[in-house]
Design a protein around this motif. Structure first.
Motif, PDB file in Angstrom:
ATOM      1  N   GLY A  38       0.819  -1.207   0.000  1.00 21.86           N
ATOM      2  CA  GLY A  38       0.000   0.000   0.000  1.00 21.86           C
ATOM      3  C   GLY A  38       0.853   1.257   0.000  1.00 21.86           C
ATOM      4  O   GLY A  38       0.547   2.232  -0.687  1.00 21.86           O
ATOM      5  N   LEU A  39       1.945   1.238   0.761  1.00 24.46           N
ATOM      6  CA  LEU A  39       2.847   2.387   0.788  1.00 24.46           C
ATOM      7  C   LEU A  39       3.525   2.584  -0.566  1.00 24.46           C
ATOM      8  O   LEU A  39       3.688   3.714  -1.028  1.00 24.46           O
ATOM      9  CB  LEU A  39       3.892   2.217   1.895  1.00 24.46           C
ATOM     10  CG  LEU A  39       3.359   2.336   3.320  1.00 24.46           C
ATOM     11  CD1 LEU A  39       4.443   1.954   4.327  1.00 24.46           C
ATOM     12  CD2 LEU A  39       2.845   3.735   3.585  1.00 24.46           C
ATOM     13  N   VAL A  40       3.914   1.494  -1.210  1.00 25.65           N
ATOM     14  CA  VAL A  40       4.497   1.593  -2.543  1.00 25.65           C
ATOM     15  C   VAL A  40       3.453   2.142  -3.520  1.00 25.65           C
ATOM     16  O   VAL A  40       3.760   2.978  -4.375  1.00 25.65           O
ATOM     17  CB  VAL A  40       5.015   0.216  -3.020  1.00 25.65           C
ATOM     18  CG1 VAL A  40       5.386   0.235  -4.487  1.00 25.65           C
ATOM     19  CG2 VAL A  40       6.198  -0.224  -2.182  1.00 25.65           C
ATOM     20  N   GLY A  41       2.215   1.698  -3.382  1.00 28.36           N
ATOM     21  CA  GLY A  41       1.155   2.148  -4.268  1.00 28.36           C
ATOM     22  C   GLY A  41       0.778   3.605  -4.095  1.00 28.36           C
ATOM     23  O   GLY A  41       0.156   4.199  -4.976  1.00 28.36           O
ATOM     24  N   LEU A  42       1.169   4.215  -2.981  1.00 27.93           N
ATOM     25  CA  LEU A  42       0.866   5.629  -2.778  1.00 27.93           C
ATOM     26  C   LEU A  42       1.631   6.529  -3.743  1.00 27.93           C
ATOM     27  O   LEU A  42       1.279   7.691  -3.909  1.00 27.93           O
ATOM     28  CB  LEU A  42       1.164   6.044  -1.337  1.00 27.93           C
ATOM     29  CG  LEU A  42       0.180   5.539  -0.292  1.00 27.93           C
ATOM     30  CD1 LEU A  42       0.632   5.975   1.093  1.00 27.93           C
ATOM     31  CD2 LEU A  42      -1.228   6.026  -0.575  1.00 27.93           C
ATOM     32  N   ALA A  43       2.651   5.991  -4.387  1.00 26.12           N
ATOM     33  CA  ALA A  43       3.397   6.766  -5.383  1.00 26.12           C
ATOM     34  C   ALA A  43       2.632   6.868  -6.701  1.00 26.12           C
ATOM     35  O   ALA A  43       3.047   7.591  -7.594  1.00 26.12           O
ATOM     36  CB  ALA A  43       4.764   6.126  -5.619  1.00 26.12           C
ATOM     37  N   THR A  44       1.526   6.168  -6.826  1.00 29.15           N
ATOM     38  CA  THR A  44       0.709   6.185  -8.041  1.00 29.15           C
ATOM     39  C   THR A  44      -0.541   7.027  -7.785  1.00 29.15           C
ATOM     40  O   THR A  44      -0.818   7.400  -6.648  1.00 29.15           O
ATOM     41  CB  THR A  44       0.305   4.749  -8.432  1.00 29.15           C
ATOM     42  OG1 THR A  44      -0.569   4.228  -7.438  1.00 29.15           O
ATOM     43  CG2 THR A  44       1.517   3.839  -8.573  1.00 29.15           C
ATOM     44  N   PRO A  45      -1.322   7.306  -8.830  1.00 35.54           N
ATOM     45  CA  PRO A  45      -2.540   8.111  -8.639  1.00 35.54           C
ATOM     46  C   PRO A  45      -3.645   7.427  -7.832  1.00 35.54           C
ATOM     47  O   PRO A  45      -4.585   8.090  -7.416  1.00 35.54           O
ATOM     48  CB  PRO A  45      -3.027   8.373 -10.064  1.00 35.54           C
ATOM     49  CG  PRO A  45      -1.859   8.141 -10.945  1.00 35.54           C
ATOM     50  CD  PRO A  45      -1.010   7.134 -10.248  1.00 35.54           C
ATOM     51  N   GLU A  46      -3.563   6.141  -7.591  1.00 27.86           N
ATOM     52  CA  GLU A  46      -4.615   5.398  -6.884  1.00 27.86           C
ATOM     53  C   GLU A  46      -4.414   5.494  -5.373  1.00 27.86           C
ATOM     54  O   GLU A  46      -4.106   4.523  -4.701  1.00 27.86           O
ATOM     55  CB  GLU A  46      -4.619   3.936  -7.329  1.00 27.86           C
ATOM     56  CG  GLU A  46      -4.956   3.738  -8.774  1.00 27.86           C
ATOM     57  CD  GLU A  46      -6.360   4.184  -9.106  1.00 27.86           C
ATOM     58  OE1 GLU A  46      -7.270   4.000  -8.285  1.00 27.86           O
ATOM     59  OE2 GLU A  46      -6.541   4.731 -10.201  1.00 27.86           O
ATOM     60  N   LYS A  47      -4.602   6.666  -4.825  1.00 25.07           N
ATOM     61  CA  LYS A  47      -4.332   6.897  -3.404  1.00 25.07           C
ATOM     62  C   LYS A  47      -5.385   6.248  -2.499  1.00 25.07           C
ATOM     63  O   LYS A  47      -5.052   5.625  -1.507  1.00 25.07           O
ATOM     64  CB  LYS A  47      -4.272   8.395  -3.116  1.00 25.07           C
ATOM     65  CG  LYS A  47      -3.268   9.133  -3.964  1.00 25.07           C
ATOM     66  CD  LYS A  47      -2.008   9.380  -3.213  1.00 25.07           C
ATOM     67  CE  LYS A  47      -1.091  10.300  -3.994  1.00 25.07           C
ATOM     68  NZ  LYS A  47       0.033   9.631  -4.544  1.00 25.07           N
TER      69      LYS A  47
END
Length: 66
Positions: A38-47
């Motif tokens: 989830g933390l890695v995914g925060l770098a993408t637009p899907e917050k």
């Protein structure tokens, strides 16, 4: 930008699936993995999706500790 959104969704849904599985099996390891993804995914637009995965991962870890 479109590819970044797809990657963010993939990471978010993977983290979400691991967190939900973590409610029932291997709470601590799957909760930690879900939080990290989830933390890695925060770098993408899907917050929103990734914040939800982080929250579910934390809940799975709390269930494992209790």
């Amino acid at each position: 930008m479109l590819e970044s959104s797809k990657v963010g969704k993939l990471i978010g849904w993977t983290a979400m699936a691991l967190a939900l599985i973590g409610f029932f099996l291997w709470q601590l390891p799957l909760g930690i993995i879900a939080i990290v993804l989830g933390l890695v995914g925060l770098a993408t637009p899907e917050k929103g999706l990734n914040w939800t995965a982080i929250a579910f991962g934390a809940i799975a870890m709390i269930i494992g500790i209790i």
